[in-house]
Design an enzyme around this catalytic site. Structure first.
Site, PDB file in Angstrom:
ATOM      1  N   TYR A 134       0.856  -1.187   0.000  1.00  0.00           N
ATOM      2  CA  TYR A 134       0.000   0.000   0.000  1.00  0.00           C
ATOM      3  C   TYR A 134       0.894   1.240   0.000  1.00  0.00           C
ATOM      4  O   TYR A 134       1.923   1.254  -0.659  1.00  0.00           O
ATOM      5  CB  TYR A 134      -0.974  -0.079   1.188  1.00  0.00           C
ATOM      6  N   GLY A 158     -35.823 -18.434 -27.068  1.00  0.00           N
ATOM      7  CA  GLY A 158     -35.283 -17.367 -26.225  1.00  0.00           C
ATOM      8  C   GLY A 158     -33.790 -17.221 -26.424  1.00  0.00           C
ATOM      9  O   GLY A 158     -33.241 -17.559 -27.482  1.00  0.00           O
ATOM     10  N   ALA A 160     -31.103 -18.799 -25.039  1.00  0.00           N
ATOM     11  CA  ALA A 160     -30.352 -20.035 -25.265  1.00  0.00           C
ATOM     12  C   ALA A 160     -30.702 -20.655 -26.610  1.00  0.00           C
ATOM     13  O   ALA A 160     -29.821 -21.061 -27.375  1.00  0.00           O
ATOM     14  CB  ALA A 160     -30.624 -21.022 -24.130  1.00  0.00           C
ATOM     15  N   LYS A 203     -21.275 -19.181  -9.522  1.00  0.00           N
ATOM     16  CA  LYS A 203     -20.573 -19.046 -10.789  1.00  0.00           C
ATOM     17  C   LYS A 203     -19.118 -18.638 -10.536  1.00  0.00           C
ATOM     18  O   LYS A 203     -18.189 -19.181 -11.148  1.00  0.00           O
ATOM     19  CB  LYS A 203     -21.274 -17.979 -11.627  1.00  0.00           C
TER      20      LYS A 203
END
Length: 483
Positions: free
Chosen positions: A114, A271, A273, A169
């Site tokens: 830092y 849609g 997909a 995810k």
């Protein structure tokens, strides 16, 4: 389709039971007679008169788990304590965290990590922005962006409720590709605002993974971001699904001995997909495709065509079929469903061509019962983990992004996605490929690195990326003191 007990609906029940007698056997009998499965039985405390037992049970649903617990309450001499939902326990406090790669042990560490030392690094990047890839986490970071409008099969549940999926995810990115992914859940469903926000945060990332954004908005958002950003933008619901479907279809066609350019494909679902799958299949050589949605076959004579449906109507259905999905699927070689449960039955599958291929991918309940489809179809795949041939996006997105990041690619295109599909298909060798194994397990050791290598090479060949840096170039343009 009859549901089976699953670990995703598992509970742990704490019981106090008499130390003598047949209480334990009564517990297992009660659970099994209720349709559950005992997956663990642990004695956590013992005394002269009683035992404390934690029983882990797999059920088919939350309601089924509650029924099992109520059945256990009827066993004489048993006291039920805490009942824990194991999936909720796993989510307590979230599933991911940020941690430092370097120890901060003393003032010297602090002054370099830092202030004041970090200021010199900031100025090096200000002078040469490309150094951000070498000197920050940017080089290995992906933003997982959602507005919560189309989460799994749950619909428009909003950004807060979408966060557990985005965390998951991110965990998968790290587990399978070593990528640092960050959940970004936006409290807006305005396309202009989403594009503006993602553009504003893009400097901190090397890639954008759009997730669970409803169609047709997702098409516009993705297109605008790809145009505006110099990093790849990948909508996993579209392109991840498309890549896995194409890879599985390549191997399924090998099993049944048919050529991709000759087969007639019928799709249920127009849609995000469905449209992406269709476009990638056509890029791979599919010439005879028909698509159906809730109003039946998509054709130019319909009066409800938006831009996306009009593109489908103009580029498919060469014989100008009309009518229902059930009518369209008769005689077809391949059925691909990304729509809704139970839109077809056994008679519909039996009416398909010989050696038919059925990909029923709606979750958790497929377009047709897989067990029924298997009675006449040659190859069947689903999106579920309790049947062979699971079509799962986790087979693709970690490797795709690993390849894109390694090549420092500025975009992702159809050739890269075709390369990913071919690489994924190739992980199933000819000697092991059969009707029940056309796609590898998500835990197959070679999947992510094989897909990554194919995408990296395709990106470099397309001129959108560059060969991985050698160790020497890691110094970039920042100053090095040498002897």
């Amino acid at each position: 389709m009859t549901a089976v007990p699953s670990v995703s609906n598992s509970i742990t029940v704490r019981l106090e039971v008499p130390a003598r007698g047949n209480a334990v056997s009564q517990i297992t009998t009660s659970v099994e007679s209720s349709g559950g499965t005992v997956t663990g039985l642990d004695v956590t405390a013992s005394g002269l008169e009683s035992l404390r037992i934690d029983v882990t049970i797999a059920a088919t649903s939350v309601a089924h788990a509650e029924e099992i617990v109520e059945k256990l309450r009827t066993i004489e001499g048993i006291t039920i304590g805490k009942v824990s939902d194991r999936t909720f326990l796993m989510h307590l406090g979230g599933k991911i965290e940020m941690s430092s790669k370097l120890p901060i042990r003393n003032r010297d560490d602090l002054s370099m990590i830092y202030t004041p030392g970090v200021a010199r690094v900031c100025m090096a990047i200000a002078e040469n922005p490309d150094d951000a890839r070498r000197l920050t986490i940017k080089r290995n970071s992906v933003a997982v962006v959602t507005d919560g409008s189309a989460v799994l099969g749950l619909g428009n549940i909003g950004p807060k409720a979408a966060l557990p999926v985005m965390e998951g995810k991110a965990a998968l990115f790290k587990r399978f590709a070593g990528i640092d992914a960050w959940p970004i859940c936006l409290d807006t469903q305005d396309s202009d605002e989403i594009v503006a926000i993602v553009k504003a945060i893009a400097p901190g990332f090397a890639g954008i993974n759009l997730e669970d954004i409803s169609a047709p908005r997702c098409f516009e958002i993705e297109a605008r971001l790809r145009e505006a950003l110099d990093i790849p933008v990948f909508h996993d619901d579209q392109h991840g699904t498309a890549i896995v479907v194409l890879a599985a279809l390549m191997n399924a066609l090998e099993v049944v001995g048919k050529h991709i350019g000759d087969v007639r494909v019928v799709m249920s679902g127009a849609g995000a997909a469905g449209t992406a799958i269709l476009k990638l299949l056509m890029a791979a050589g599919i010439r005879h495709a028909t698509v159906a949605d809730v109003r039946g076959v998509v054709h130019l004579g319909r009066d409800d065509l938006n831009d996306s449906l009009r593109w489908i109507a103009e580029n498919t259905n060469r014989s100008n079929r009309t009518g229902s999905l059930k009518e369209a699927v008769r005689g077809a070689d391949v059925f691909i469903g990304v729509s809704a449960p139970n839109v077809l039955d056994g008679e519909d599958i039996a009416a398909m061509a010989d050696d038919a291929i059925v990909f029923a991918l709606a979750n958790p309940d497929p377009e047709v019962d897989p067990a029924v489809a298997r009675q006449t179809a040659a190859v069947v795949a689903t999106g579920r983990s309790d049947f062979p041939n699971q079509i799962n996006n986790v087979l693709v997105f970690p490797g795709v992004f690993r390849g894109l990041l390694d090549a420092q690619s500025r975009t992702v295109n159809t050739e890269m996605m075709l390369a990913a599909a071919r690489a994924l298909a190739a992980t199933v060798g000819a000697e092991e490929r059969n009707a029940n194994y056309i796609i590898p397990s998500v835990f197959h050791a070679d999947v992510a690195k094989t897909v990554a290598a194919a995408v990296r090479d395709a990106a470099i060949a397309a001129g959108t990326g560059q060969a991985p840096s050698s160790g020497a170039s890691e110094t970039g343009t920042f100053p090095i003191i040498s002897g």
